[in-house]
Enzyme design. Structure first.
Site, PDB file in Angstrom:
ATOM      1  N   HIS A   7      -4.111  -2.414  -4.508  1.00  0.00           N
ATOM      2  CA  HIS A   7      -3.039  -3.350  -4.861  1.00  0.00           C
ATOM      3  C   HIS A   7      -3.263  -3.775  -6.309  1.00  0.00           C
ATOM      4  O   HIS A   7      -4.394  -3.982  -6.728  1.00  0.00           O
ATOM      5  CB  HIS A   7      -3.060  -4.588  -3.951  1.00  0.00           C
ATOM      6  CG  HIS A   7      -2.732  -4.298  -2.526  1.00  0.00           C
ATOM      7  ND1 HIS A   7      -2.385  -5.274  -1.624  1.00  0.00           N
ATOM      8  CD2 HIS A   7      -2.693  -3.141  -1.834  1.00  0.00           C
ATOM      9  CE1 HIS A   7      -2.160  -4.731  -0.439  1.00  0.00           C
ATOM     10  NE2 HIS A   7      -2.346  -3.439  -0.546  1.00  0.00           N
ATOM     11  N   ASN A  55      -0.958   5.415   8.951  1.00  0.00           N
ATOM     12  CA  ASN A  55      -1.855   5.823  10.043  1.00  0.00           C
ATOM     13  C   ASN A  55      -1.154   5.584  11.369  1.00  0.00           C
ATOM     14  O   ASN A  55      -0.287   4.721  11.468  1.00  0.00           O
ATOM     15  CB  ASN A  55      -3.167   5.010  10.000  1.00  0.00           C
ATOM     16  CG  ASN A  55      -2.913   3.509  10.074  1.00  0.00           C
ATOM     17  OD1 ASN A  55      -2.616   2.854   9.073  1.00  0.00           O
ATOM     18  ND2 ASN A  55      -3.005   2.960  11.280  1.00  0.00           N
ATOM     19  N   SER A  71       1.587  -7.937   6.886  1.00  0.00           N
ATOM     20  CA  SER A  71       2.350  -8.610   5.824  1.00  0.00           C
ATOM     21  C   SER A  71       3.817  -8.701   6.237  1.00  0.00           C
ATOM     22  O   SER A  71       4.147  -8.585   7.414  1.00  0.00           O
ATOM     23  CB  SER A  71       2.211  -7.826   4.511  1.00  0.00           C
ATOM     24  OG  SER A  71       2.839  -6.565   4.617  1.00  0.00           O
ATOM     25  N   SER A 101       0.831  -1.215   0.000  1.00  0.00           N
ATOM     26  CA  SER A 101       0.000   0.000   0.000  1.00  0.00           C
ATOM     27  C   SER A 101       0.861   1.260   0.000  1.00  0.00           C
ATOM     28  O   SER A 101       1.703   1.434   0.887  1.00  0.00           O
ATOM     29  CB  SER A 101      -0.887   0.049   1.244  1.00  0.00           C
ATOM     30  OG  SER A 101      -1.683  -1.089   1.328  1.00  0.00           O
ATOM     31  N   ARG A 140       0.229  -9.142  -3.835  1.00  0.00           N
ATOM     32  CA  ARG A 140       0.622  -9.783  -2.576  1.00  0.00           C
ATOM     33  C   ARG A 140      -0.579 -10.573  -2.085  1.00  0.00           C
ATOM     34  O   ARG A 140      -1.705 -10.091  -2.133  1.00  0.00           O
ATOM     35  CB  ARG A 140       1.002  -8.683  -1.604  1.00  0.00           C
ATOM     36  CG  ARG A 140       1.217  -9.110  -0.176  1.00  0.00           C
ATOM     37  CD  ARG A 140       1.653  -7.935   0.687  1.00  0.00           C
ATOM     38  NE  ARG A 140       3.083  -7.966   0.974  1.00  0.00           N
ATOM     39  CZ  ARG A 140       3.834  -6.891   1.182  1.00  0.00           C
ATOM     40  NH1 ARG A 140       3.317  -5.691   1.105  1.00  0.00           N
ATOM     41  NH2 ARG A 140       5.125  -7.020   1.460  1.00  0.00           N
ATOM     42  N   THR A 141      -0.332 -11.782  -1.638  1.00  0.00           N
ATOM     43  CA  THR A 141      -1.394 -12.540  -0.980  1.00  0.00           C
ATOM     44  C   THR A 141      -1.206 -12.367   0.522  1.00  0.00           C
ATOM     45  O   THR A 141      -0.119 -12.607   1.045  1.00  0.00           O
ATOM     46  CB  THR A 141      -1.328 -14.031  -1.380  1.00  0.00           C
ATOM     47  OG1 THR A 141      -1.576 -14.131  -2.785  1.00  0.00           O
ATOM     48  CG2 THR A 141      -2.376 -14.839  -0.632  1.00  0.00           C
ATOM     49  N   HIS A 142      -2.250 -11.904   1.186  1.00  0.00           N
ATOM     50  CA  HIS A 142      -2.161 -11.674   2.626  1.00  0.00           C
ATOM     51  C   HIS A 142      -2.601 -12.918   3.401  1.00  0.00           C
ATOM     52  O   HIS A 142      -3.455 -13.678   2.955  1.00  0.00           O
ATOM     53  CB  HIS A 142      -3.021 -10.474   3.031  1.00  0.00           C
ATOM     54  CG  HIS A 142      -2.449  -9.153   2.613  1.00  0.00           C
ATOM     55  ND1 HIS A 142      -2.683  -8.603   1.373  1.00  0.00           N
ATOM     56  CD2 HIS A 142      -1.633  -8.294   3.270  1.00  0.00           C
ATOM     57  CE1 HIS A 142      -2.037  -7.458   1.289  1.00  0.00           C
ATOM     58  NE2 HIS A 142      -1.395  -7.233   2.422  1.00  0.00           N
ATOM     59  N   GLU A 165      -5.747  -3.521  15.005  1.00  0.00           N
ATOM     60  CA  GLU A 165      -5.575  -3.877  16.412  1.00  0.00           C
ATOM     61  C   GLU A 165      -6.549  -3.091  17.291  1.00  0.00           C
ATOM     62  O   GLU A 165      -6.976  -1.993  16.942  1.00  0.00           O
ATOM     63  CB  GLU A 165      -4.140  -3.539  16.882  1.00  0.00           C
ATOM     64  CG  GLU A 165      -3.064  -4.336  16.206  1.00  0.00           C
ATOM     65  CD  GLU A 165      -2.876  -3.965  14.740  1.00  0.00           C
ATOM     66  OE1 GLU A 165      -2.992  -2.773  14.395  1.00  0.00           O
ATOM     67  OE2 GLU A 165      -2.644  -4.889  13.941  1.00  0.00           O
TER      68      GLU A 165
END
Ligand code: 8IG
Length: 269
Positions: A68, A232, A209, A36, A89-91, A190
């Site tokens: 993405h 952020n 990631s 990102s 990208r595979t998360h 979180e």
């Protein structure tokens, strides 16, 4: 031939062979995973000589995240190096398993890459790191309770994020901050309590990631470089709640500056 889907390394070999065939480049030198906020960097690294859709290659699937891109690009740098840019990208949170998460990294290794550049957008714990701040990854804490390695594969992770490559990055920008990246599983952000926990165990950055990919890269013998974009402040560090929109905006605003930074770093690797 044996079924390559039974063996993640054989599947990566198969994808790499197709990359060589489709790009006309027998071996790539460096691989980049653009997360990102980092997507524009590809255009500054050099001349794109081939673009593939990740989904054309064995073992890859379409990206799940807005912002993405699902392309794989072969780039010729002005220094004459071949860069393989993985925009897909595979998360871990996609639930496709850790093998799928690290397939791009293993494919890049099989395509010849000896250097792995991992980028991401993440939350920052240092209130001084305003959205748009790039931070070198000095180390990680893997909070996914998973590993890309299977069986008795005891890989040393000392200096996983190469201090040599971090030194090179600081020759480009001596003011670059550095921090420890904690990989959570996501896809939720979180809680503030989890951010405080991450802080107490030594994390400076929280994301979804990179750590699993870095482990797979080291296992494959690559020298790993990691850089985060703080998009952020982590939950509870800032009084305002997090939004994916905010993340996208911070990435877009910082894009040109951090892309230039990354391209300049790549030119020195
Ligand atoms: I962008 O605050 C981005 N990715 N875990 N926490 C976690 N991942 C992230 C965050 C964040 N921001």
């Amino acid at each position: 031939m044996a079924d390559p889907s039974a063996n993640p390394f054989a599947l990566a070999q198969e994808a790499a062979a197709l990359i060589a065939e489709r790009t006309g480049v027998e071996r790539h030198d460096v691989a980049l995973v653009l997360g990102s906020g980092w997507g524009e960097a590809a255009d500054l690294i050099g001349e794109t000589t081939a673009t593939l859709q990740a989904t054309e290659l064995p073992g890859f699937s379409a990206p799940a995240v807005q912002g993405h891109v699902g392309t794989i690009r072969s780039i010729l740098t002005s220094e004459g190096k071949r860069a393989l840019v993985l925009g897909a990208r595979t998360h871990f949170y996609e639930g496709k398993g850790v093998r799928a998460v690290v397939h791009g990294v293993r494919t890049a290794a099989a395509a010849g890459a000896r250097t792995l550049v991992l980028t991401n957008g993440c939350g920052g714990l240092n209130p001084g790191w305003t959205p748009g701040t790039p931070v070198l990854i000095s180390d990680h804490i893997n909070l996914t309770a998973a590993s890309p390695l299977e069986g008795a594969t005891f890989v040393d992770l000392t200096d996983l994020y190469s201090s040599r490559l971090r030194d090179i990055a600081r020759t480009v920008d001596p003011s670059l901050a550095e921090g420890v990246y904690a990989q959570f599983t996501g896809p939720h952000y979180e809680t503030p309590a989890e951010v405080q926990y991450a802080k107490r165990i030594g994390a400076d950055l929280v994301g979804m990631s990179t750590a699993l990919e870095a482990i797979a890269g080291r296992h494959a013998g690559m020298e790993v470089f990691g850089i985060s974009l703080v998009t952020n402040l982590a939950a509870g560090i800032s009084p305002t709640p997090l939004s994916h929109q905010e993340v996208l905006e911070a990435g877009a605003a910082a894009g040109p500056r951090i892309s230039r930074l990354l391209a300049d770093i790549i030119s020195k690797l």
